[in-house]
Write a protein that holds these residues in place. Structure first.
Motif, PDB file in Angstrom:
ATOM      1  N   PRO A  35     104.889  87.243  11.206  1.00  0.00           N
ATOM      2  CA  PRO A  35     106.169  86.530  11.043  1.00  0.00           C
ATOM      3  C   PRO A  35     106.776  86.118  12.386  1.00  0.00           C
ATOM      4  O   PRO A  35     107.332  85.022  12.510  1.00  0.00           O
ATOM      5  N   SER A  36     106.653  86.975  13.376  1.00  0.00           N
ATOM      6  CA  SER A  36     107.213  86.670  14.693  1.00  0.00           C
ATOM      7  C   SER A  36     106.470  85.503  15.337  1.00  0.00           C
ATOM      8  O   SER A  36     107.082  84.624  15.946  1.00  0.00           O
TER       9      SER A  36
ATOM     10  N   ALA B 285     115.141  80.246  14.624  1.00  0.00           N
ATOM     11  CA  ALA B 285     113.869  80.974  14.729  1.00  0.00           C
ATOM     12  C   ALA B 285     114.057  82.447  14.415  1.00  0.00           C
ATOM     13  O   ALA B 285     113.224  83.071  13.729  1.00  0.00           O
TER      14      ALA B 285
ATOM     15  N   ILE C  95     111.565  88.227  18.644  1.00  0.00           N
ATOM     16  CA  ILE C  95     111.557  88.387  17.186  1.00  0.00           C
ATOM     17  C   ILE C  95     110.704  89.584  16.777  1.00  0.00           C
ATOM     18  O   ILE C  95     111.045  90.309  15.831  1.00  0.00           O
ATOM     19  N   ARG C  96     109.610  89.825  17.490  1.00  0.00           N
ATOM     20  CA  ARG C  96     108.799  90.993  17.150  1.00  0.00           C
ATOM     21  C   ARG C  96     109.571  92.286  17.400  1.00  0.00           C
ATOM     22  O   ARG C  96     109.432  93.269  16.660  1.00  0.00           O
TER      23      ARG C  96
ATOM     24  N   PHE D 270     108.658  84.974  20.693  1.00  0.00           N
ATOM     25  CA  PHE D 270     107.824  85.902  19.919  1.00  0.00           C
ATOM     26  C   PHE D 270     108.151  87.354  20.281  1.00  0.00           C
ATOM     27  O   PHE D 270     108.290  88.213  19.394  1.00  0.00           O
TER      28      PHE D 270
ATOM     29  N   ALA E 292     107.534  82.222  13.433  1.00  0.00           N
ATOM     30  CA  ALA E 292     108.930  81.834  13.659  1.00  0.00           C
ATOM     31  C   ALA E 292     109.160  81.367  15.094  1.00  0.00           C
ATOM     32  O   ALA E 292     109.954  80.459  15.343  1.00  0.00           O
ATOM     33  N   ALA E 293     108.460  81.976  16.040  1.00  0.00           N
ATOM     34  CA  ALA E 293     108.642  81.600  17.446  1.00  0.00           C
ATOM     35  C   ALA E 293     108.209  80.168  17.721  1.00  0.00           C
ATOM     36  O   ALA E 293     108.667  79.548  18.685  1.00  0.00           O
TER      37      ALA E 293
ATOM     38  N   THR F 290     111.843  92.534  14.336  1.00  0.00           N
ATOM     39  CA  THR F 290     111.214  92.713  13.030  1.00  0.00           C
ATOM     40  C   THR F 290     110.108  93.759  13.020  1.00  0.00           C
ATOM     41  O   THR F 290     109.728  94.245  11.946  1.00  0.00           O
TER      42      THR F 290
ATOM     43  N   GLY G 188     112.332  84.230  11.289  1.00  0.00           N
ATOM     44  CA  GLY G 188     111.422  85.326  11.598  1.00  0.00           C
ATOM     45  C   GLY G 188     111.743  86.566  10.786  1.00  0.00           C
ATOM     46  O   GLY G 188     110.840  87.240  10.261  1.00  0.00           O
TER      47      GLY G 188
ATOM     48  N   SER H  26     109.587  88.315   7.495  1.00  0.00           N
ATOM     49  CA  SER H  26     109.158  89.726   7.576  1.00  0.00           C
ATOM     50  C   SER H  26     109.611  90.561   6.388  1.00  0.00           C
ATOM     51  O   SER H  26     109.230  91.729   6.272  1.00  0.00           O
TER      52      SER H  26
END
Length: 547
Positions: A125-126, A378, A116-117, A113, A129-130, A120, A382, A386
């Motif tokens: 979304p993070s 992932a 991805i955060r 997370f 996807a995580a 993005t 992610g 987003s």
């Protein structure tokens, strides 16, 4: 706001992990009782026990006594043992084991997370996807008992660190310090994951280099990574020394990479550890290579379709082509040296065949590379979630629906108890075995629970045997090994007596503990040994004379 959302995300993952795996947590029993979990429980106790008793923890003579066993080759998780030592020393190693397993999917997801955060700059979304990484089928499969392979938060954290350093958002000192520290801790969780991370990290670096060498500080990244690696090696040099001198006890290949490769059909067909579809397709999954704990390639049709959409949607992005090439390379490597399909060896050679000849890396099992496949998927999804254009709600709904097909099958994950024979309990072990005992405990090695029984005795005796992944090569010279493992039956009682006497004399065995669970043949042969015996309930202790 960032800290608050991060905390909420972590709590969400923890709640989900507890919901999926936590039934029975408070009853004091063992999560996934069995061979490999018992080894890890023993190891969680070993490191604080050894250090608090002034024993060199790198070589344990509490197993395979008097030769001892090189613990750095045993997936002995010293990092986790030391981190959780306060819990182990106060509540016991079983409680530490249970807690670690409940934390594992949540920590994996949370680390992904954060990655991805960062990429993005969006939370929901993070978070979604995580879940693909944190609760991937690879993680579910390894949750059957391989904590050293299932606890992998440092994999996405390393990617995050690398990306930030390449973008010049981290100072050199900060990057080198954190990278070296993570490598050291990861070494103490799984040397295999550390090695494969380094391998695929190098692959990804070479693939991305062409697109980003002018805009990012890739030379500085490479230089600082080498420096961090050198620092980690220097800090770990004592462990590496003991690995070097202990390598003589290793088999030429610990496990066959051919037999532990991902089956191509496993991408779409789950094994029974997966809730939806796992049971109904069990007969097909049973054909796949390895066992269920090593069948973590499943992603499902839903996520596969979303992945294709994500790749198409980002086709014009600068990062997309090197990312899908990295995904393709990793996926192909996970298929191993030859292509398997529906349990059939097609005999079609694959690129990983080259690496089966390379020292060290030849011990890696390709099916475990699906860990990196799930991470790249992932990341792709992610970023796709987003995207501001189109219907985001539809994308969320499709992803959530696909995630349902990754949920673990609850009947495969439970807490249970393992009974310790009275003769090996803390109350009676000294009377049964005496002081300075070195016992052969039956059922032998991986066939029984001798490691847990030794732990429950308060480490009151040593063993001429044990189970920590493989048998030291020096032990196979004894004919008795084949008899103790029930791999072969002696032609007659005299041959059995002679082989066992030779083994006991060479290994200074003082007693043989015949506990419930040994095969009928072995129990009869041991009972007929011409040595003194004492009964302790359903357990027989055979006194080995001076030979």
């Amino acid at each position: 706001m960032t800290r608050k959302t991060s905390l909420i995300a972590l709590l969400g993952y923890l709640a989900l992990s507890f919901l999926l795996y936590g039934r029975g947590f408070g009853n004091g029993e063992i999560f996934q009782p069995g061979g490999d979990p018992i080894v890890y429980i023993w190891c969680l106790n070993w490191w604080p026990f050894a250090l608090s008793h002034g024993i060199n923890p790198s070589v344990s003579d509490y197993i395979w006594n008097p030769t001892g066993f090189p613990m750095w080759w045993a997936n002995s998780i010293p990092s986790l043992a030391l981190i959780f030592s306060p819990i182990t020393l106060t509540l016991g190693a079983v409680r530490s084991w249970n807690i670690i397993n409940l934390l594992t999917p949540a920590l994996n997801a949370y680390a992904c997370f954060l990655l991805i955060r960062y990429l993005t700059k969006q939370t929901i979304p993070s978070f979604m996807a995580a879940l693909i990484f944190g609760f991937a089928s690879y993680i579910t499969a390894q949750q059957l008992g391989h904590i050293s392979l299932s606890l992998v938060p440092f994999v996405p954290m390393t990617v995050l660190l690398v990306v930030k350093r390449a973008a010049r958002e981290l100072t050199r000192i900060a990057y080198i310090t954190v990278m070296a520290s993570m490598a050291i801790v990861q070494f103490g969780i799984s040397t295999e994951v550390l090695a494969s991370s380094a391998f695929f990290g190098l692959v990804a670096f070479l693939i991305f280099r062409g697109r980003y060498r002018n805009s990012h500080d890739l030379f500085g990244l490479a230089t600082d990574t080498v420096i961090a690696s050198v620092i980690a090696v220097l800090v770990l040099s004592p462990a590496l020394y003991y690995m070097a001198i202990g390598s003589k006890e290793l088999p030429s290949v610990i496990n066959s990479p051919k037999m532990f490769s991902a089956d191509l059909l496993n991408l779409l067909v789950p094994n029974p550890t997966i809730w939806l579809g796992g049971d109904s397709l069990q007969s097909l999954a049973a054909r796949f290579t390895g066992n269920f704990s090593e069948q973590g390639a499943y992603i499902g049709i839903g996520i596969l379709v979303i992945l294709i959409l994500a790749i198409r949607a980002s086709a014009q992005e600068r990062w997309s082509k090197p990312l899908w090439i990295t995904l393709a390379v990793t996926a192909v490597c996970s298929l191993g040296p030859v292509l398997w399909f529906a349990g059939i060896n097609t005999r079609i050679p694959l690129p990983w065949l080259i690496f089966t000849k390379v020292p060290i890396i030849r011990h890696a099992l390709p099916t475990r590379f699906t860990l990196y496949v799930s991470l790249v998927i992932a990341i792709y999804i992610g970023i796709w979630l987003s995207i501001s254009t189109g219907s985001r709600k539809a994308r969320y709904a499709a992803t959530l629906a696909s995630l349902l097909f990754l949920l673990p099958n609850p009947k495969w994950f439970a807490f249970g108890d393992v009974t310790t024979p009275a003769a090996l309990s803390k109350l009676e072990v000294m009377q049964a075995l005496g002081t300075n005992a070195n016992a052969v405990v039956l059922p032998y090695g991986y066939l029984g629970n001798s490691m847990l029984w030794q732990l429950n005795s308060g480490m009151a005796f040593k063993m001429a045997g044990g189970y920590v992944g493989f048998v030291p090569q020096s032990q196979w010279k004894y004919k008795a090994m084949m008899y103790l493992y029930d791999a072969e039956q002696a032609p007659n009682q005299d041959s059995f007596n002679q082989a066992v006497a030779e083994f006991c004399a060479s290994n200074r065995v003082t007693a043989i503990v015949l506990a419930p669970g040994a095969s009928k043949y072995l129990a009869t042969a041991v009972s007929n040994l011409p040595w003194p015996k004492d009964a302790y309930g359903d357990t027989t202790v055979v006194r080995v004379p001076n030979l």
